[in-house]
Each structure stands twice: as structure tokens, then as C-alpha cells.
Design an enzyme around this catalytic site. Sequence first.
Site, PDB file in Angstrom:
ATOM      1  N   GLY A 148      -1.732  -0.179   2.153  1.00  0.00           N
ATOM      2  CA  GLY A 148      -2.232   1.040   2.763  1.00  0.00           C
ATOM      3  C   GLY A 148      -1.628   1.354   4.112  1.00  0.00           C
ATOM      4  O   GLY A 148      -2.184   2.159   4.866  1.00  0.00           O
ATOM      5  N   ARG A 149      -0.488   0.718   4.436  1.00  0.00           N
ATOM      6  CA  ARG A 149       0.198   0.903   5.719  1.00  0.00           C
ATOM      7  C   ARG A 149      -0.629   0.420   6.909  1.00  0.00           C
ATOM      8  O   ARG A 149      -0.347   0.775   8.050  1.00  0.00           O
ATOM      9  CB  ARG A 149       0.603   2.376   5.930  1.00  0.00           C
ATOM     10  CG  ARG A 149       1.631   2.883   4.902  1.00  0.00           C
ATOM     11  CD  ARG A 149       2.925   2.090   5.010  1.00  0.00           C
ATOM     12  NE  ARG A 149       3.999   2.636   4.190  1.00  0.00           N
ATOM     13  CZ  ARG A 149       4.320   2.197   2.975  1.00  0.00           C
ATOM     14  NH1 ARG A 149       3.636   1.215   2.417  1.00  0.00           N
ATOM     15  NH2 ARG A 149       5.323   2.719   2.311  1.00  0.00           N
ATOM     16  N   LEU A 150      -1.667  -0.382   6.664  1.00  0.00           N
ATOM     17  CA  LEU A 150      -2.446  -0.965   7.759  1.00  0.00           C
ATOM     18  C   LEU A 150      -1.798  -2.311   8.116  1.00  0.00           C
ATOM     19  O   LEU A 150      -2.360  -3.384   7.885  1.00  0.00           O
ATOM     20  CB  LEU A 150      -3.906  -1.137   7.355  1.00  0.00           C
ATOM     21  CG  LEU A 150      -4.913  -1.238   8.515  1.00  0.00           C
ATOM     22  CD1 LEU A 150      -4.934   0.047   9.332  1.00  0.00           C
ATOM     23  CD2 LEU A 150      -6.310  -1.553   7.990  1.00  0.00           C
TER      24      LEU A 150
END
Length: 213
Positions: free
Chosen positions: A191-193
Site C-alpha cells: 500500500g506504499r506505506l
Amino acid sequence: MNHDMTEMRKSYEKYTLSEEDAGLDPILFFQKWFSQAKEEKAEEPNAMVLSTVSQEGQPSSRVVLLKEIAQGEFVFYTNYDSRKGKEMAHNPKVALTFFWHHQERQIRIEGTVKKVSKETSLLYFDKRPRVSQLGALASHQSRVVPDRLYLETILAKLEKDLDGRPVPMPEAWGGYSVNPSLIEFWQGRRGRLHDRLEFLKTNEGWKRQRLSP
């Protein structure tokens, strides 16, 4: 052909990065990640992007090869008269970037650069393959040449002239070491976290902090 890059994406889900993983010494942690990249057969894990800045403030980047970590500094070799050599002579502040896509990891390093001793450069030069030694002698890096044949003609003449003799190290060739002031470890996450841990060098040692992705 129009390629739709908006649909190009990858979900990063292999690893995590915690403060406990990284510890308090970024050099030791770099070596741990580097060893893992080698074990997992990463393509040229010592390839790194070196960024320099011209007198006019124009940044430029290119890939060079890390050859050693000596006393906490990152060592590479190149031509002193090349564009990057001239830029580093004017402004010793540089940046290095490693990206190991198989491990979904990136490492950013900022610091200052200086030349290593001629003795250190000579020790490494003598270990290089002969064809690489001859190539370094044949090339006045970054200078304009008329064509490929010009370079091959110079190389052929050197091969003939130095047949059976050691190749001398060029005067304008040697090593640099980068003394890091900042090292950031980036681990791709779902999630691009992403995980980002930054180490800043202070008078008391390294300060570790987590950054938002």
C-alpha cells in the site's frame, strides 16, 4: 509508441524494517543488507548511483561501483579528470543511492568525498583485470572523441606497446571515499506505506529516526 505508465506498479510485500532490525550502527546494518542482497543473487549489489553538482548548480548522476567500506567510508574508483571528478573537486558534497529491487530496498547516503591515497589506488588498480587497466589508460573520460574506432585504435596500440609488461596506473585515475553524514534505509511495504529509517551523524554518534513514507 505511447506506453501507459500510469498502470505500471508493484506491490512490495517481501520484508519489513523495524528499529530493532536496524540497530544503532548504520554501517553494520548496511553490511547486513548488502550481504543479504549478495546471498539472494542481486544483480551487481555494489552498483550505486553517484550524484554530484556542477559549479552552476546542475546536478548529475551516474552509476559507479562500490569497492570497499573502509573505516566507515564508502570507496569507489574513477577518472579524476572526468565530469564527476571535476565536480567533486569543486563541491565535495555528494549523494549515493543503492536500489535492490529483488529485496524491495533502497539506501540513500549523503556525505562528503575525498581522494584516497595513491598507494591505496595502486593496490586496487593492480588487482583489476588487464583489459580494465588498459581501458582506464586508453580513456580520457568524459572528453569528446570522433568515433568508436578512435578508442579502439588507442587500445590496440596500448596492447601492442605494453605486451608482456605491467600496465601503469594513469595519473588521473584513482579512488574516492565518501564519509557519510546521513544514511537512510527504505523498505518497500504494501500500500506504499513504506518503512524509512534515517540515521544522522552527530557529535555524539548516529541518531536514528523514523520518517513518514
